[in-house]
Design a protein around this motif. Structure first.
Motif, PDB file in Angstrom:
ATOM      1  N   ASN A 165       7.828   4.629   2.205  1.00  0.00           N
ATOM      2  CA  ASN A 165       7.626   4.497   0.842  1.00  0.00           C
ATOM      3  C   ASN A 165       7.208   2.573   0.525  1.00  0.00           C
ATOM      4  O   ASN A 165       8.066   2.095   0.692  1.00  0.00           O
ATOM      5  CB  ASN A 165       9.167   5.081   0.651  1.00  0.00           C
ATOM      6  CG  ASN A 165       8.963   5.485  -0.995  1.00  0.00           C
ATOM      7  OD1 ASN A 165       8.931   4.243  -2.695  1.00  0.00           O
ATOM      8  ND2 ASN A 165       8.609   6.252  -1.367  1.00  0.00           N
ATOM      9  N   VAL A 166       6.453   3.144  -0.276  1.00  0.00           N
ATOM     10  CA  VAL A 166       5.902   1.816  -0.706  1.00  0.00           C
ATOM     11  C   VAL A 166       6.145   1.614  -2.476  1.00  0.00           C
ATOM     12  O   VAL A 166       6.290   2.530  -3.082  1.00  0.00           O
ATOM     13  CB  VAL A 166       4.143   2.440  -1.425  1.00  0.00           C
ATOM     14  CG1 VAL A 166       3.266   0.765  -2.177  1.00  0.00           C
ATOM     15  CG2 VAL A 166       3.512   2.725   0.262  1.00  0.00           C
ATOM     16  N   VAL A 167       7.121   0.299  -1.729  1.00  0.00           N
ATOM     17  CA  VAL A 167       7.888   0.382  -3.402  1.00  0.00           C
ATOM     18  C   VAL A 167       6.844  -0.800  -4.393  1.00  0.00           C
ATOM     19  O   VAL A 167       6.921  -0.324  -5.275  1.00  0.00           O
ATOM     20  CB  VAL A 167       9.139  -0.490  -2.707  1.00  0.00           C
ATOM     21  CG1 VAL A 167      10.074  -0.957  -3.811  1.00  0.00           C
ATOM     22  CG2 VAL A 167       9.583  -0.204  -1.708  1.00  0.00           C
ATOM     23  N   GLU A 168       6.349  -2.021  -3.695  1.00  0.00           N
ATOM     24  CA  GLU A 168       5.262  -2.835  -4.486  1.00  0.00           C
ATOM     25  C   GLU A 168       4.050  -2.371  -3.965  1.00  0.00           C
ATOM     26  O   GLU A 168       3.848  -3.074  -2.593  1.00  0.00           O
ATOM     27  CB  GLU A 168       5.932  -3.849  -4.715  1.00  0.00           C
ATOM     28  CG  GLU A 168       7.154  -3.599  -5.468  1.00  0.00           C
ATOM     29  CD  GLU A 168       7.969  -5.288  -5.822  1.00  0.00           C
ATOM     30  OE1 GLU A 168       6.985  -6.876  -5.786  1.00  0.00           O
ATOM     31  OE2 GLU A 168       9.470  -5.571  -6.065  1.00  0.00           O
ATOM     32  N   GLY A 169       3.193  -2.975  -4.816  1.00  0.00           N
ATOM     33  CA  GLY A 169       1.966  -2.599  -4.099  1.00  0.00           C
ATOM     34  C   GLY A 169       0.689  -2.179  -3.798  1.00  0.00           C
ATOM     35  O   GLY A 169       1.587  -1.024  -3.605  1.00  0.00           O
ATOM     36  N   SER A 170      -0.144  -2.362  -3.291  1.00  0.00           N
ATOM     37  CA  SER A 170      -1.442  -1.587  -3.419  1.00  0.00           C
ATOM     38  C   SER A 170      -1.817  -1.787  -1.878  1.00  0.00           C
ATOM     39  O   SER A 170      -2.245  -3.741  -1.805  1.00  0.00           O
ATOM     40  CB  SER A 170      -2.392  -1.030  -4.124  1.00  0.00           C
ATOM     41  OG  SER A 170      -1.907  -0.536  -5.137  1.00  0.00           O
ATOM     42  N   GLY A 171      -2.503  -1.391  -0.927  1.00  0.00           N
ATOM     43  CA  GLY A 171      -3.113  -1.665   0.357  1.00  0.00           C
ATOM     44  C   GLY A 171      -3.229  -0.786   1.328  1.00  0.00           C
ATOM     45  O   GLY A 171      -3.902   0.464   0.844  1.00  0.00           O
ATOM     46  N   SER A 172      -3.248  -1.152   2.503  1.00  0.00           N
ATOM     47  CA  SER A 172      -3.577   0.451   3.221  1.00  0.00           C
ATOM     48  C   SER A 172      -3.227   0.273   4.577  1.00  0.00           C
ATOM     49  O   SER A 172      -2.636  -1.181   5.123  1.00  0.00           O
ATOM     50  CB  SER A 172      -5.575  -0.254   4.013  1.00  0.00           C
ATOM     51  OG  SER A 172      -5.495  -1.010   4.042  1.00  0.00           O
ATOM     52  N   GLU A 175      -2.943  -7.700  -2.392  1.00  0.00           N
ATOM     53  CA  GLU A 175      -2.029  -8.137  -3.049  1.00  0.00           C
ATOM     54  C   GLU A 175      -0.761  -7.931  -2.355  1.00  0.00           C
ATOM     55  O   GLU A 175      -0.364  -7.368  -1.215  1.00  0.00           O
ATOM     56  CB  GLU A 175      -1.806  -7.637  -4.483  1.00  0.00           C
ATOM     57  CG  GLU A 175      -1.573  -6.351  -3.988  1.00  0.00           C
ATOM     58  CD  GLU A 175      -2.100  -5.261  -5.246  1.00  0.00           C
ATOM     59  OE1 GLU A 175      -3.071  -5.748  -5.786  1.00  0.00           O
ATOM     60  OE2 GLU A 175      -1.108  -4.335  -6.113  1.00  0.00           O
ATOM     61  N   ASP A 176       0.865  -8.676  -3.101  1.00  0.00           N
ATOM     62  CA  ASP A 176       2.102  -8.437  -2.620  1.00  0.00           C
ATOM     63  C   ASP A 176       2.127  -7.202  -2.425  1.00  0.00           C
ATOM     64  O   ASP A 176       2.352  -6.588  -3.256  1.00  0.00           O
ATOM     65  CB  ASP A 176       2.642  -9.352  -3.253  1.00  0.00           C
ATOM     66  CG  ASP A 176       2.616 -10.905  -2.811  1.00  0.00           C
ATOM     67  OD1 ASP A 176       2.109 -12.073  -2.264  1.00  0.00           O
ATOM     68  OD2 ASP A 176       4.130 -11.816  -4.003  1.00  0.00           O
ATOM     69  N   VAL A 177       2.826  -6.793  -0.752  1.00  0.00           N
ATOM     70  CA  VAL A 177       3.068  -5.144  -0.315  1.00  0.00           C
ATOM     71  C   VAL A 177       4.717  -5.389  -0.040  1.00  0.00           C
ATOM     72  O   VAL A 177       5.066  -6.561   0.450  1.00  0.00           O
ATOM     73  CB  VAL A 177       2.200  -4.544  -0.029  1.00  0.00           C
ATOM     74  CG1 VAL A 177       3.027  -3.281   0.781  1.00  0.00           C
ATOM     75  CG2 VAL A 177       0.783  -4.001  -0.669  1.00  0.00           C
ATOM     76  N   VAL A 178       5.588  -4.710  -0.911  1.00  0.00           N
ATOM     77  CA  VAL A 178       6.612  -4.884  -0.671  1.00  0.00           C
ATOM     78  C   VAL A 178       7.035  -2.949   0.413  1.00  0.00           C
ATOM     79  O   VAL A 178       6.495  -1.950  -0.689  1.00  0.00           O
ATOM     80  CB  VAL A 178       7.904  -5.257  -1.298  1.00  0.00           C
ATOM     81  CG1 VAL A 178       9.194  -4.330  -0.831  1.00  0.00           C
ATOM     82  CG2 VAL A 178       7.608  -5.885  -1.917  1.00  0.00           C
ATOM     83  N   LEU A 179       7.429  -2.387   1.526  1.00  0.00           N
ATOM     84  CA  LEU A 179       7.826  -1.628   1.749  1.00  0.00           C
ATOM     85  C   LEU A 179       9.248  -0.513   2.903  1.00  0.00           C
ATOM     86  O   LEU A 179       9.255  -2.431   3.208  1.00  0.00           O
ATOM     87  CB  LEU A 179       6.346  -1.489   3.148  1.00  0.00           C
ATOM     88  CG  LEU A 179       5.033  -1.622   3.107  1.00  0.00           C
ATOM     89  CD1 LEU A 179       4.067  -1.374   4.855  1.00  0.00           C
ATOM     90  CD2 LEU A 179       4.433  -0.441   2.144  1.00  0.00           C
ATOM     91  N   PHE A 180       9.268   0.012   2.408  1.00  0.00           N
ATOM     92  CA  PHE A 180      10.807   0.318   2.574  1.00  0.00           C
ATOM     93  C   PHE A 180      10.549   1.278   3.998  1.00  0.00           C
ATOM     94  O   PHE A 180       9.253   1.995   3.774  1.00  0.00           O
ATOM     95  CB  PHE A 180      11.241   1.215   1.313  1.00  0.00           C
ATOM     96  CG  PHE A 180      12.659   1.789   1.886  1.00  0.00           C
ATOM     97  CD1 PHE A 180      13.905   1.502   2.345  1.00  0.00           C
ATOM     98  CD2 PHE A 180      12.434   3.383   2.447  1.00  0.00           C
ATOM     99  CE1 PHE A 180      14.634   2.119   2.708  1.00  0.00           C
ATOM    100  CE2 PHE A 180      13.634   3.916   2.462  1.00  0.00           C
ATOM    101  CZ  PHE A 180      14.824   3.511   3.141  1.00  0.00           C
ATOM    102  N   SER A 181      11.342   1.549   5.178  1.00  0.00           N
ATOM    103  CA  SER A 181      11.134   2.637   6.033  1.00  0.00           C
ATOM    104  C   SER A 181      12.000   2.453   6.640  1.00  0.00           C
ATOM    105  O   SER A 181      13.169   2.479   6.328  1.00  0.00           O
ATOM    106  CB  SER A 181      10.481   1.810   6.973  1.00  0.00           C
ATOM    107  OG  SER A 181      10.793   0.504   7.513  1.00  0.00           O
ATOM    108  N   PHE A 182      12.289   4.071   7.288  1.00  0.00           N
ATOM    109  CA  PHE A 182      13.292   4.578   8.469  1.00  0.00           C
ATOM    110  C   PHE A 182      12.972   5.340   9.652  1.00  0.00           C
ATOM    111  O   PHE A 182      11.971   5.959   9.351  1.00  0.00           O
ATOM    112  CB  PHE A 182      14.555   5.178   6.932  1.00  0.00           C
ATOM    113  CG  PHE A 182      13.895   6.567   6.835  1.00  0.00           C
ATOM    114  CD1 PHE A 182      13.169   6.297   5.539  1.00  0.00           C
ATOM    115  CD2 PHE A 182      14.022   7.810   7.296  1.00  0.00           C
ATOM    116  CE1 PHE A 182      12.306   7.804   4.778  1.00  0.00           C
ATOM    117  CE2 PHE A 182      13.469   9.130   7.111  1.00  0.00           C
ATOM    118  CZ  PHE A 182      13.023   9.067   5.871  1.00  0.00           C
TER     119      PHE A 182
END
Ligand code: 1HN
Length: 349
Positions: A286-293, A323-330
């Protein structure tokens, strides 16, 4: 002669079928593949696409009637299976101001990853915690849990979170049990913050530090996680595959917070162009912050905050963060590790 043999074999198989017997040699190669061949696919769900449907559901059914008002993220290749990978379930849950989701418990373990909104709580075995965006909350197997959205400081808004459960795994084991609470809202037995005070500060009560399968901390606040990642990006080398990545732990064991699901948070600093890696644990992000690919196998998906995507077992994955990206994962990583099955590979440039 050759045709005779083929016909004779087919005749054998047909006769065997009556007796519920099958020839192993016809399926050996698919039963024991050279490497994983998952029957599910990479996919991305845009939050922007889901949210209107979640709000429509909010108008048509109450949280109490639904028990849990959730839109299930079904893997496109596993329709009707309530599965995002072969072992895991994911869904987006909405609770509107004033609503409650009644107390129950089940052997399926759940995690909540808070996506949007403030003022809702979840209660786990007698203790409430206020949910803030980015918080990672666990509801271990067989713990009583209910949710409510009374608002905060006189202010109310809808609250949305991502649920991750081990539903398909428990279905596989036929180990599912559930019961409803006698009360809709469970009795509050301990003040908010007690378990975090006792176990969440790199300390533990001197007289009760026996480790259990599940973490005694049940809310891992985003503020603390984010601060840790921010400090580390400034003070240590950024990993070429993961960026800066931390896993959530049970503070009493150092292992995962629950035995069936592991979770992580990672920061990809602006300009990060990650190398490809792969692992046998199919993973939900799940993307918490930022856009990317993200490029999964040969497909590139663009993402913005709150989007959810799934990387299948053994598919290569690489991130790009303009840009800065923050990702949660499980994922089901702790299960594969316990069975000695986890494999991962970090590919060179
Ligand atoms: C459940 O108990 C919750 O407690 C969410 O919020 C999703 C999906 C299947 C079974 C139980 C919750 C669920 C669930």
């Amino acid at each position: 002669m050759h045709n005779d043999l083929i016909a004779a074999r087919q005749s054998l198989y047909d006769d065997m079928q009556q007796l519920h017997l099958a020839p192993l040699w016809a399926s050996l190669h698919t039963l024991v593949p050279k490497e994983p061949t998952p029957p599910y696919v990479p996919a991305l769900w845009r939050y922007e696409d889901i949210l209107p449907h979640l709000h429509r559901a909010g108008e048509l059914i109450s949280a109490e009637e639904a028990v849990r008002r959730v839109l299930v993220l079904e893997n496109p290749a596993l329709p009707g299976r309530a599965s995002i990978t072969q072992s895991l379930y994911a869904g987006l849950q909405l609770i509107l101001p004033g609503e409650v989701a009644p107390a129950h418990r089940h052997t399926q373990a759940a995690l909540r990853f808070i996506v949007s909104g403030r003022g809702a709580y979840t209660a786990v075995d007698g203790e409430r915690t206020i949910m803030h965006p980015g918080d990672f909350i666990i509801t271990p197997s067989w713990t009583w849990h209910d949710h409510g959205n009374p608002g905060i400081d006189g202010h109310t808004e809808p609250v949305v979170w991502l649920d991750g459960l081990d539903i398909p795994m428990l279905r596989f084991f036929d180990a599912g049990f559930a019961e409803n609470g006698e009360e809709t809202i469970q009795h509050v037995a301990r003040p908010e913050g007690q378990s975090y005070a006792a176990y969440g500060n790199n300390m533990a009560p001197v007289k009760q530090q026996h480790a259990t399968l599940n973490s005694p901390v049940f809310n891992y606040p985003y503020a603390r996680t984010r601060e840790a990642l921010e400090t580390l990006r400034r003070t240590q080398a950024v990993d070429a595959w993961h960026g800066v990545k931390l896993r959530y732990i049970n503070p009493l064991t150092g292992g995962s917070p629950m035995p069936t699901i592991g979770a992580c948070m990672q920061l990809l600093p602006k300009g990060f162009r990650g190398q490809r890696h792969r692992s046998t644990d199919g993973t939900v992000y799940n993307v918490v912050e930022g856009s990317g690919s993200v490029t999964i196998a040969n497909t590139r998906f663009s993402f913005v905050p709150h989007d959810t995507f799934v990387v299948p077992s053994w598919a290569t994955v690489a991130f790009d963060a303009p840009e800065d990206v923050v990702l949660f994962s499980f994922s089901d990583r702790p299960v594969q590790q316990a069975m000695g099955l986890l494999r991962e590979a970090f590919l060179p440039d």
